[in-house]
Design a protein around this motif. Structure first.
Motif, PDB file in Angstrom:
ATOM      1  N   THR A  37       0.726  -1.381  -0.232  1.00 38.14           N
ATOM      2  CA  THR A  37      -0.096   0.033  -0.109  1.00 38.14           C
ATOM      3  C   THR A  37       0.739   1.463  -0.339  1.00 38.14           C
ATOM      4  N   CYS A  38       2.139   1.047   0.030  1.00 37.85           N
ATOM      5  CA  CYS A  38       2.897   2.576   0.241  1.00 37.85           C
ATOM      6  C   CYS A  38       4.661   2.405  -0.006  1.00 37.85           C
ATOM      7  N   TYR A  40       8.766   3.837   1.384  1.00 35.45           N
ATOM      8  CA  TYR A  40       8.641   5.132   1.495  1.00 35.45           C
ATOM      9  C   TYR A  40      10.060   5.822   0.828  1.00 35.45           C
ATOM     10  N   ALA A  51       6.219   9.868   1.919  1.00 36.14           N
ATOM     11  CA  ALA A  51       5.135   7.969   1.536  1.00 36.14           C
ATOM     12  C   ALA A  51       5.186   8.297   0.733  1.00 36.14           C
ATOM     13  N   LEU A  53       0.926   6.714  -0.921  1.00 35.72           N
ATOM     14  CA  LEU A  53       0.555   6.236  -0.478  1.00 35.72           C
ATOM     15  C   LEU A  53      -0.739   5.403  -1.327  1.00 35.72           C
ATOM     16  N   ALA A  57      -3.905   3.064   2.027  1.00 36.55           N
ATOM     17  CA  ALA A  57      -2.817   3.620   3.139  1.00 36.55           C
ATOM     18  C   ALA A  57      -3.364   3.501   4.535  1.00 36.55           C
ATOM     19  N   GLY A  63       2.801  12.132   3.380  1.00 32.43           N
ATOM     20  CA  GLY A  63       1.914  11.652   2.552  1.00 32.43           C
ATOM     21  C   GLY A  63       2.008  12.063   1.290  1.00 32.43           C
ATOM     22  N   ARG A  65      -1.007  10.585  -2.006  1.00 34.44           N
ATOM     23  CA  ARG A  65      -1.943   9.773  -2.204  1.00 34.44           C
ATOM     24  C   ARG A  65      -2.124   9.930  -2.926  1.00 34.44           C
ATOM     25  N   SER A  70      -5.015  -0.631  -3.878  1.00 34.36           N
ATOM     26  CA  SER A  70      -3.472  -1.186  -3.822  1.00 34.36           C
ATOM     27  C   SER A  70      -2.879  -2.190  -4.549  1.00 34.36           C
TER      28      SER A  70
END
Length: 314
Positions: A37-38, A40, A51, A53, A57, A63, A65, A70
């Motif tokens: 889901t993410c 970094y 992040a 995302l 997530a 982040g 998003r 995902s």
């Protein structure tokens, strides 16, 4: 799938906490971790992380998003890979994540001046942390020993911050204590500063934040970035909502959502919040006071021993 032959661009909502890095000049960055889901991405300084995302997530305050779930995202990067960040986008191996809009983040706010202090978490959390006959404790299977120590250290940290006593010894005991991307001690610190901010004790928050910065190299980059965000009042929406909720006890459904964060991050955050609430209650009751009768050396030794034995988990 989002990995078509033509290089796609994925629109994303960008957090204002990482907007400067994304909108700034193009530069190389390093992938720190990849999950379904993410992703970094390290931005250079130890506590500077963004992040990427997916829609499902956890909504972290650092982040970008995506609106895509995902299962429909293939990041096509691995830890250690180099990506480009800047000029409004993050360039992955086969796709660009484009900052299409700035996201409005939930933030813990001090209470209005006319609102009386409330303690919405004390009842439910005190009984679980004391391991009494509590239905919530039985249902959620709290690890009482680790949580009691975390809450006790968090209480001492908050009490020191409220009374202008040294906070560094307690921070040194907590920062990086535990395992995982966000060690348990870090999550407890985040709970403390968020609870102090929710109570309007901004000077105490600043006192913790000023001593926290030099210690952040003791923990992971991701956790350091999230601690920086917490000092500014930013956290995942579930935690912000819990701290803003009025009433004598928390909404059980909201509490369960917080407890579901990470492997034990939600529980560790709540241990920090509980400790801070206890310190706030004592501070209101007796005014300015010393940290208390607990010896710093005794407490710190116990927490580090627990961490080494695997009692604290992130």
């Amino acid at each position: 799938m989002l990995t078509a032959a033509a290089r796609p661009s994925w629109p994303a909502a960008v957090s204002p906490l990482v907007l400067g890095a994304v909108a700034g000049p193009r530069r190389a960055a390093r992938v720190l971790g990849v999950f379904p889901t993410c992703v970094y991405v390290g931005l250079g300084p130890h506590d500077a992380v963004l992040a990427l995302l997916a829609r499902d997530a956890l909504l972290q305050p650092i982040g970008l998003r995506l609106p895509t779930w995902s299962p429909d995202v293939r990041w096509d990067v691995s830890p250690g890979d180099e990506v480009d960040v800047g000029e409004g986008r993050v360039r992955l191996a086969r796709a660009d994540v484009v900052a299409a809009r700035v996201q409005r983040l939930p933030r813990v706010a001090p209470p209005p001046p006319d609102q009386p202090p409330h303690r919405p978490l004390d009842c439910a959390l005190d009984c679980t942390l004391d391991d009494t006959d509590c239905a919530l404790h039985c249902a959620l299977d709290w690890p009482p020993e680790a949580q009691r120590w975390l809450a006790a250290l968090a209480q001492d940290l908050a009490a020191a911050a409220l009374t202008n006593q040294p906070v560094a010894p307690f921070l040194r005991s907590l920062v990086g204590a535990g395992r995982g991307l966000t060690p348990s001690g870090d999550d407890a610190i985040a709970g403390v500063v968020l609870a102090l901010r929710a109570a309007g004790r901004l000077r105490a928050v600043d006192r913790v934040g000023s001593h926290l910065g030099p210690l952040l190299d003791r923990t992971t980059s991701v956790s350091a970035a999230l601690l920086r965000a917490a000092v500014e009042g930013y956290a995942v929406p579930e935690v912000v909502a819990l701290l803003a909720a009025p009433g004598p006890s928390p909404d059980p459904r909201l509490l369960e959502r917080v407890l579901a964060i990470g492997h034990s991050s939600g529980r560790d955050l709540l241990a920090g919040i509980t400790g801070a609430r206890r310190a706030l209650s004592a501070h209101r009751a007796v005014g300015h006071r010393a940290v208390g009768h607990r010896a710093v050396g005794h407490r710190t030794g116990t927490v580090h021993a627990s961490a080494q034995e695997g009692v604290l988990h992130a």
